[in-house]
Motif scaffolding. Structure first.
Motif, short mmCIF file in Angstrom:
data_model
loop_
_atom_site.label_atom_id
_atom_site.label_comp_id
_atom_site.label_asym_id
_atom_site.label_seq_id
_atom_site.Cartn_x
_atom_site.Cartn_y
_atom_site.Cartn_z
N ALA A 221 0.84 -1.21 0.00
CA ALA A 221 0.00 0.00 0.00
C ALA A 221 0.87 1.25 0.00
CB ALA A 221 -0.92 -0.01 1.22
N SER A 222 1.92 1.24 0.78
CA SER A 222 2.84 2.38 0.83
C SER A 222 3.52 2.60 -0.52
CB SER A 222 3.90 2.14 1.91
OG SER A 222 4.85 3.17 1.93
N ILE A 223 3.87 1.50 -1.19
CA ILE A 223 4.50 1.57 -2.51
C ILE A 223 3.55 2.15 -3.55
CG2 ILE A 223 5.26 0.08 -4.42
CD1 ILE A 223 6.54 -1.69 -2.16
N ILE A 224 2.29 1.72 -3.49
CA ILE A 224 1.28 2.24 -4.41
C ILE A 224 1.09 3.74 -4.19
CG2 ILE A 224 -1.18 2.19 -5.00
CD1 ILE A 224 -1.11 -0.83 -4.36
N PHE A 225 1.07 4.16 -2.94
CA PHE A 225 0.93 5.59 -2.63
C PHE A 225 2.11 6.37 -3.21
CE2 PHE A 225 1.99 9.14 0.28
CZ PHE A 225 0.89 9.94 0.03
N GLU A 226 3.32 5.84 -3.07
CA GLU A 226 4.50 6.51 -3.62
C GLU A 226 4.41 6.60 -5.14
OE1 GLU A 226 7.90 4.41 -2.22
OE2 GLU A 226 7.61 5.02 -0.13
N ALA A 227 3.86 5.56 -5.78
CA ALA A 227 3.68 5.59 -7.24
C ALA A 227 2.69 6.68 -7.62
CB ALA A 227 3.19 4.23 -7.73
N ASN A 247 -2.83 5.13 6.23
CA ASN A 247 -3.63 3.92 6.41
C ASN A 247 -3.64 3.11 5.12
OD1 ASN A 247 -5.55 1.98 6.85
ND2 ASN A 247 -7.17 3.40 7.48
N PRO A 248 -3.17 1.85 5.16
CA PRO A 248 -3.14 1.04 3.92
C PRO A 248 -4.52 0.85 3.31
CG PRO A 248 -2.68 -0.32 5.85
CD PRO A 248 -2.60 1.09 6.29
N GLU A 249 -5.54 0.69 4.15
CA GLU A 249 -6.89 0.47 3.61
C GLU A 249 -7.39 1.68 2.82
OE1 GLU A 249 -8.17 -2.41 3.47
OE2 GLU A 249 -6.53 -3.21 4.69
N ILE A 255 -8.41 2.15 -5.15
CA ILE A 255 -8.26 1.38 -6.40
C ILE A 255 -9.05 0.08 -6.36
CG2 ILE A 255 -6.01 2.37 -6.96
CD1 ILE A 255 -4.68 -0.10 -5.82
N HIS A 256 -9.97 -0.03 -5.42
CA HIS A 256 -10.77 -1.25 -5.30
C HIS A 256 -11.58 -1.52 -6.57
CE1 HIS A 256 -12.98 -4.48 -3.44
NE2 HIS A 256 -14.13 -3.90 -3.77
N TYR A 257 -11.95 -0.46 -7.29
CA TYR A 257 -12.74 -0.63 -8.50
C TYR A 257 -12.04 -1.51 -9.54
CZ TYR A 257 -9.68 2.67 -10.98
OH TYR A 257 -8.60 3.28 -11.57
#
Length: 297
Positions: A221-227, A247-249, A255-257
């Motif tokens: 989740a942290s990596i996705i946020f950095e991206a 918060n990872p959630e 991006i849950h869609y």
């Protein structure tokens, strides 16, 4: 001929290394090197590896002076690589004989910067269990975050492209591969190899097993946020991206869609039209030279 560097970040997996070694020496593509960096193993793994590779010059073995973690060790692997193409192979896993050959072929297209294959999930003895079904051909765009995971092993990439990124994050302990994939994919086109070419060993000491899954999920989740930050994304589906990661959630919810049926159908249509356009362009290129031959199989 292009050269491929097979990169092996190792820690306490000597008992599984022989399968990894045998899979390399039986590759149909022969212009390769294996870079092994040991992260200060605490067992007899180094002695085992040395006894297996012996004086084979294709294998180069290095050791961290102290345990630094997966991210640091994989980053060091890249610094030692001399090949045009690189790919990580875990020391407890193995490749199918044509893995390097099939991968290197994709880089004959100068527009391709990375390639990935399907993988076979195996038990502790490397006996086949099932093919990982998540691996699929992707639409690589600004909003692709590999969540759910579709790009996985065996992932190969151009070394020159890697050094145009920030590189592997040396402080990461988990989700290191996912961080690498997202950074590479931001810089060009990726090729999907619809073949099973990687054997992934499931065992109790594996880094991605149940005991570490939550830690890996948080890191991802942290990596996705950095991206999202690197790509300058402020909103996704009219929902604001947070300014700071807390918060990872919160990140996964954005991006849950991408796990829904509508998104999957949309992706299939996009891939269909992409391949259709490629075929049209090839047809026009052939007809413009007035030398093309049409063969139906």
């Amino acid at each position: 001929m292009k050269k491929i560097s097979v990169l092996i970040a190792h820690y306490n997996n000597g008992k599984f290394f022989e399968d990894c070694y045998l899979s390399l020496i039986h590759q149909t593509f022969t212009n390769w090197e294996a870079i092994i960096v040991d992260d200060a193993s605490t067992d007899n793994s180094l002695e085992i590896i040395k006894s297996i590779i012996k004086d084979d010059a294709r294998f180069r073995l290095y050791k961290n002076p102290e345990n630094k973690g997966c991210g640091f060790t994989k980053r060091i692997c890249m610094e030692y690589a001399t090949g045009d193409i690189c790919g990580f192979l875990d020391p407890d896993d193995a490749l199918f004989p044509k893995a390097l050959e099939k991968s290197i072929e994709k880089f004959n297209d100068s527009n391709i910067i990375a390639a990935y294959t399907k993988m076979l999930m195996c038990d502790e003895n490397l006996s086949p269990q099932y093919v990982y079904c998540g691996t699929k051909q992707i639409c690589n765009d600004l909003y692709f975050f590999n969540c759910p995971i579709q790009v996985a092993h065996f992932f190969t990439f151009r070394k020159d492209i890697y050094f145009k990124t920030q590189g592997i994050n040396p402080v990461l302990k988990r989700a290191v591969d996912q961080d690498l994939y997202l950074k590479i994919l931001e810089l060009g086109r990726i090729a999907y190899i619809d073949e099973v070419l990687y054997k992934y060993r499931l065992h109790s000491a594996g880094i991605s097993q149940q005991s570490t899954k939550q830690s890996a999920k948080d890191s991802f989740a942290s990596i996705i946020f950095e991206a999202m930050q690197r790509r300058g994304i402020e909103k996704i589906k009219n929902r604001k991206v947070p300014e700071n990661y807390t918060n990872p959630e919160e990140i996964y919810d954005l991006i849950h869609y991408q796990t829904g049926l509508l998104y999957r159908v949309e992706t299939k249509f996009r891939l269909f039209f992409y391949h259709t356009n490629i075929l049209i362009l090839l047809f026009l290129e052939c007809t413009s030279t007035q030398t093309f031959n049409l063969t139906l199989y």
